[in-house]
Scaffold this motif. Structure first.
Motif, mmCIF file in Angstrom:
data_model
loop_
_atom_site.group_PDB
_atom_site.id
_atom_site.type_symbol
_atom_site.label_atom_id
_atom_site.label_comp_id
_atom_site.label_asym_id
_atom_site.label_seq_id
_atom_site.Cartn_x
_atom_site.Cartn_y
_atom_site.Cartn_z
ATOM 1 N N ASP A 105 0.828 -1.209 0.000
ATOM 2 C CA ASP A 105 0.000 0.000 0.000
ATOM 3 C C ASP A 105 0.864 1.262 0.000
ATOM 4 O O ASP A 105 2.072 1.219 0.239
ATOM 5 C CB ASP A 105 -0.946 -0.018 1.198
ATOM 6 N N TRP A 106 0.236 2.392 -0.282
ATOM 7 C CA TRP A 106 0.917 3.689 -0.302
ATOM 8 C C TRP A 106 1.737 3.886 0.977
ATOM 9 O O TRP A 106 1.201 3.786 2.074
ATOM 10 C CB TRP A 106 -0.104 4.826 -0.440
ATOM 11 N N GLY A 107 3.012 4.140 0.806
ATOM 12 C CA GLY A 107 3.881 4.384 1.958
ATOM 13 C C GLY A 107 4.551 3.127 2.480
ATOM 14 O O GLY A 107 5.469 3.196 3.289
ATOM 15 N N LYS A 108 4.088 1.977 2.020
ATOM 16 C CA LYS A 108 4.659 0.700 2.470
ATOM 17 C C LYS A 108 5.638 0.158 1.423
ATOM 18 O O LYS A 108 5.547 0.487 0.247
ATOM 19 C CB LYS A 108 3.542 -0.322 2.696
ATOM 20 N N ALA A 109 6.535 -0.708 1.907
ATOM 21 C CA ALA A 109 7.490 -1.353 1.006
ATOM 22 C C ALA A 109 6.996 -2.743 0.622
ATOM 23 O O ALA A 109 6.244 -3.375 1.370
ATOM 24 C CB ALA A 109 8.852 -1.455 1.683
ATOM 25 N N VAL A 110 7.430 -3.198 -0.540
ATOM 26 C CA VAL A 110 7.190 -4.584 -0.945
ATOM 27 C C VAL A 110 8.138 -5.466 -0.136
ATOM 28 O O VAL A 110 9.346 -5.229 -0.129
ATOM 29 C CB VAL A 110 7.457 -4.756 -2.456
ATOM 30 N N LYS A 111 7.592 -6.470 0.548
ATOM 31 C CA LYS A 111 8.424 -7.343 1.385
ATOM 32 C C LYS A 111 8.783 -8.618 0.622
ATOM 33 O O LYS A 111 7.980 -9.097 -0.193
ATOM 34 C CB LYS A 111 7.687 -7.709 2.676
ATOM 35 N N PRO A 112 9.947 -9.169 0.924
ATOM 36 C CA PRO A 112 10.395 -10.377 0.218
ATOM 37 C C PRO A 112 9.353 -11.500 0.257
ATOM 38 O O PRO A 112 9.138 -12.180 -0.747
ATOM 39 C CB PRO A 112 11.664 -10.776 0.984
ATOM 40 N N THR A 155 6.226 7.909 -3.096
ATOM 41 C CA THR A 155 6.000 7.709 -1.661
ATOM 42 C C THR A 155 7.266 7.855 -0.824
ATOM 43 O O THR A 155 7.197 7.872 0.407
ATOM 44 C CB THR A 155 5.433 6.299 -1.399
ATOM 45 N N GLY A 156 8.425 7.932 -1.487
ATOM 46 C CA GLY A 156 9.683 8.012 -0.746
ATOM 47 C C GLY A 156 10.035 6.718 -0.045
ATOM 48 O O GLY A 156 10.663 6.730 1.013
ATOM 49 N N VAL A 157 9.628 5.605 -0.644
ATOM 50 C CA VAL A 157 9.890 4.294 -0.043
ATOM 51 C C VAL A 157 11.014 3.591 -0.787
ATOM 52 O O VAL A 157 11.031 3.544 -2.016
ATOM 53 C CB VAL A 157 8.617 3.413 -0.079
ATOM 54 N N LYS A 158 11.933 3.039 0.002
ATOM 55 C CA LYS A 158 13.008 2.218 -0.543
ATOM 56 C C LYS A 158 12.674 0.765 -0.253
ATOM 57 O O LYS A 158 12.400 0.402 0.894
ATOM 58 C CB LYS A 158 14.317 2.608 0.138
ATOM 59 N N ASN A 159 12.702 -0.061 -1.265
ATOM 60 C CA ASN A 159 12.316 -1.459 -1.102
ATOM 61 C C ASN A 159 13.535 -2.355 -0.892
ATOM 62 O O ASN A 159 14.610 -2.070 -1.415
ATOM 63 C CB ASN A 159 11.536 -1.918 -2.335
ATOM 64 N N PRO A 160 13.360 -3.435 -0.129
ATOM 65 C CA PRO A 160 14.490 -4.336 0.170
ATOM 66 C C PRO A 160 14.802 -5.238 -1.020
ATOM 67 O O PRO A 160 14.553 -6.441 -0.995
ATOM 68 C CB PRO A 160 13.975 -5.131 1.372
ATOM 69 N N THR A 161 15.356 -4.645 -2.052
ATOM 70 C CA THR A 161 15.503 -5.363 -3.319
ATOM 71 C C THR A 161 16.592 -6.432 -3.288
ATOM 72 O O THR A 161 16.521 -7.379 -4.065
ATOM 73 C CB THR A 161 15.779 -4.372 -4.472
ATOM 74 N N ASP A 162 17.584 -6.289 -2.409
ATOM 75 C CA ASP A 162 18.620 -7.331 -2.339
ATOM 76 C C ASP A 162 17.990 -8.675 -1.963
ATOM 77 O O ASP A 162 18.250 -9.703 -2.606
ATOM 78 C CB ASP A 162 19.692 -6.961 -1.301
ATOM 79 N N LYS A 196 8.547 2.907 8.504
ATOM 80 C CA LYS A 196 9.815 2.996 9.230
ATOM 81 C C LYS A 196 10.782 1.895 8.777
ATOM 82 O O LYS A 196 10.404 0.737 8.648
ATOM 83 C CB LYS A 196 9.565 2.880 10.739
ATOM 84 N N GLY A 197 12.013 2.290 8.523
ATOM 85 C CA GLY A 197 13.024 1.329 8.087
ATOM 86 C C GLY A 197 13.122 1.204 6.576
ATOM 87 O O GLY A 197 14.023 0.542 6.061
ATOM 88 N N TYR A 198 12.182 1.833 5.869
ATOM 89 C CA TYR A 198 12.175 1.733 4.403
ATOM 90 C C TYR A 198 12.195 3.119 3.742
ATOM 91 O O TYR A 198 11.681 3.297 2.650
ATOM 92 C CB TYR A 198 10.954 0.935 3.936
ATOM 93 N N VAL A 201 14.876 10.765 -1.603
ATOM 94 C CA VAL A 201 13.702 11.647 -1.579
ATOM 95 C C VAL A 201 12.842 11.316 -0.361
ATOM 96 O O VAL A 201 12.605 10.148 -0.061
ATOM 97 C CB VAL A 201 12.869 11.550 -2.884
ATOM 98 N N THR A 202 12.406 12.360 0.340
ATOM 99 C CA THR A 202 11.553 12.149 1.506
ATOM 100 C C THR A 202 10.154 12.686 1.219
ATOM 101 O O THR A 202 9.994 13.843 0.826
ATOM 102 C CB THR A 202 12.151 12.842 2.747
#
Lengths: 360, 360
Positions: free
Chosen positions: B109-116, B140-147, B286-288, B293-294
């Motif tokens: 959802d908006w503001g959330k990251a895609v989780k593994p 959204t300024g979200v960084k996803n845990p792509t690794d 939080k954490g993502y 960009v914020t």
């Protein structure tokens, strides 16, 4: 700093006015600002004025080839006819194949033009959604009779897109006779490379609305929707190149398209006269010679590569023949911002080099 | 001359170094010259050095979106999974649909990251050719845990392409973990818009060789073939933007990617501290939080449009929220050539404006 920047008599990139180059160095603006609306809205308006049309004008950040490919995807789900007579128009056909279209090829041989009857014959045998027709074939220096060809396409209820990549802005083209007119920035429009233009009819837009699997970035409908909303692009355009285009359009409007065309005719005449006088031959079929680029048969069998190296040492660059025509021909582009004086200077310099070699 | 060019704290286009802008004003060279070979060959080499990779590097004349679309066509004939969490990653999914792929969407959802685990779940149900995964969601300024996500994709024999359009060159990304890493010129790479980059693995290249209906202009195989022949492009690239890129890569190599990353972390820290101090909230989970960009929740319900107008009058520009998040959020980009000093100056100016309005 880039070194070795001879004056370009090649069929793209061409010479760029200093004011146009310098415009690119300006600070970058956001692409969702009213400044961008004014910039891009103004560019579209100037294009419509210059080419005397109410057709839609889209400026893409890409090479002209990409818009040739995009046009196929916008206007044909299946059946495309290609009218081709050289390397670049054949490449357009290959683009249709790379997009899994049922593409047929009407091929005029190297140096020859596609004739209206060749297209009429092909259209009698099969119904096509789109005719992708070369206007100015940059490899052979052939100008095709696209006005007559367009008539045949429309009589057969087929849309026609023409490749004026190396002629729009130099040759006189009535864009209103076609459904899509495609051009690159770096040829007769005399801009740096990085932009491409599509001038699109209402009929083409209607077809695009119904076409499936046409992709995203080159979708005419998406471009129009965003333009109608805010005179902006769906994605980020190349801001510095739009600065350049805006300045160049002012330069072109000041000269006027008729005067520009006459200047191009004059430059062509100078080259043609020189070709005859020096015993070279025009590669293009008589009556179908390009207004913007002349392909010259290498009748003396000189090394074109060496000639060009000599020219580059003197600050001038021409083009070798393209692909299969390399060394068999050479090309002198007389397009964009070049003047008759530039052309005469080039030809005198070629004479000097070839006379010193004892060629004539 | 373009008027009104505030300093850009928007997530693209970003500030461009003067030396880079001025490089574009140089005379244009031919794209089939040894000067071009040196220029483009040098750019690819510098990119590989900067991002510590032997993967293929392709520079396209287009926006980043176009390469996102092209990547889908190179790497998937049918089945694409999209890991998305905002406007731009959703748009990537729409691109798959516009190219008639069987595209599935894993939506955080908006503001959330895609989780593994979300990706793992989807891949358990179906086999995909390609995972198109957002890295840094600009809306959204979200960084996803792509690794971690890449590991899952590869365990499932699925290629992974990541959208680092607004993070490559700012955030620290190990490009070797991915099959395609896509970036735009006008974000953290701090170039003007008009170019896009794809960093491509051997596995992706192998897949592209076998993929049908992938089109022409963005075909990785065609790009590689021409590069291996002459370190040039299959079609005419945007020469002035390549001049710019060459200069900017020197600037980035001089700073070094680690120092550049730390500068970006520092700028993010300054923004985060300000957000907390002033009673705003971070929109990202939080954490993502994005490094470049914020996105800030408009907790006071101020008019972002008016705030930005005030800022523009002072020579600064931030971004409103994107699409559905307009006025509900605003965005401060801290990427590219901006410095902690620039950020502090911006935040002080925002404070001055909001304090004068009695917001806090």
């Amino acid at each position: 700093m880039i070194e070795n920047t001879p004056k370009l008599f090649i069929p793209g990139p061409t010479e760029v006015d200093d004011r146009v180059r310098i415009a690119m160095a300006q600070r970058v603006i956001g692409h969702r600002t009213k400044e961008m609306t004014e910039l891009y809205g103004g560019i579209v308006e100037k294009m419509q004025k210059l080419f005397n049309t109410d057709h839609y004008v889209f400026v893409f950040t890409s090479s002209g080839s990409a818009v040739m490919e995009g046009t196929i995807r916008n206007l044909a789900e299946k059946d495309v006819l290609h009218g081709a007579c050289g390397a670049f128009s054949k490449r357009w056909y290959e683009m249709s194949l790379a997009n899994e279209k049922n593409a047929d090829l009407v091929w005029a041989d190297w140096g020859k033009a596609v004739k209206p009857e060749m297209i009429a014959d092909a259209m009698e045998k099969k119904k096509y959604e789109l005719l992708a027709q070369i206007h100015n074939e940059t490899s052979t220096g052939v100008k095709n009779p696209t006005d007559e060809i367009a008539k045949i396409a429309h009589e057969n209820d087929t849309l026609i897109a023409i490749d004026t990549v190396s002629s729009l802005g130099g040759d006189m083209i009535d864009v209103n006779k076609y459904d899509v007119v495609i051009a690159s920035s770096q040829k007769a429009l005399a801009l740096p490379p990085g932009l491409a233009v599509a001038i699109v009819s209402e009929e083409a837009m209607e077809k695009s609305k119904k076409t499936r699997n046409k992709g995203y970035y080159f979708d005419f409908v998406r471009m129009l929707k965003r333009f109608e909303k805010s005179q902006q692009h769906p994605t980020t355009p190349s801001v510095p190149l739009l600065y350049a285009m805006d300045v160049q359009l002012d330069i072109m409007l000041e000269e006027g398209m008729q005067a520009r065309y006459e200047r191009h005719l004059k430059m062509r005449e100078i080259v043609h006269n020189w070709v005859k006088k020096r015993g070279f031959e025009l590669f293009a079929e008589k009556g179908y010679e390009s207004v913007t680029v002349t392909t010259i048969t290498n009748t003396y069998g000189i090394s074109i590569k060496e000639l060009n190296e000599e020219l580059v040492r003197r600050g001038l660059r021409i083009s070798n023949g393209y692909g299969e025509l390399k060394e068999k021909t050479f090309r002198i582009a007389h397009m964009g911002q070049l003047t008759p004086t530039d052309i005469m200077g080039l030809l005198d310099t070629i004479d000097e080099i070839l006379e010193a070699k004892g060629v004539y």
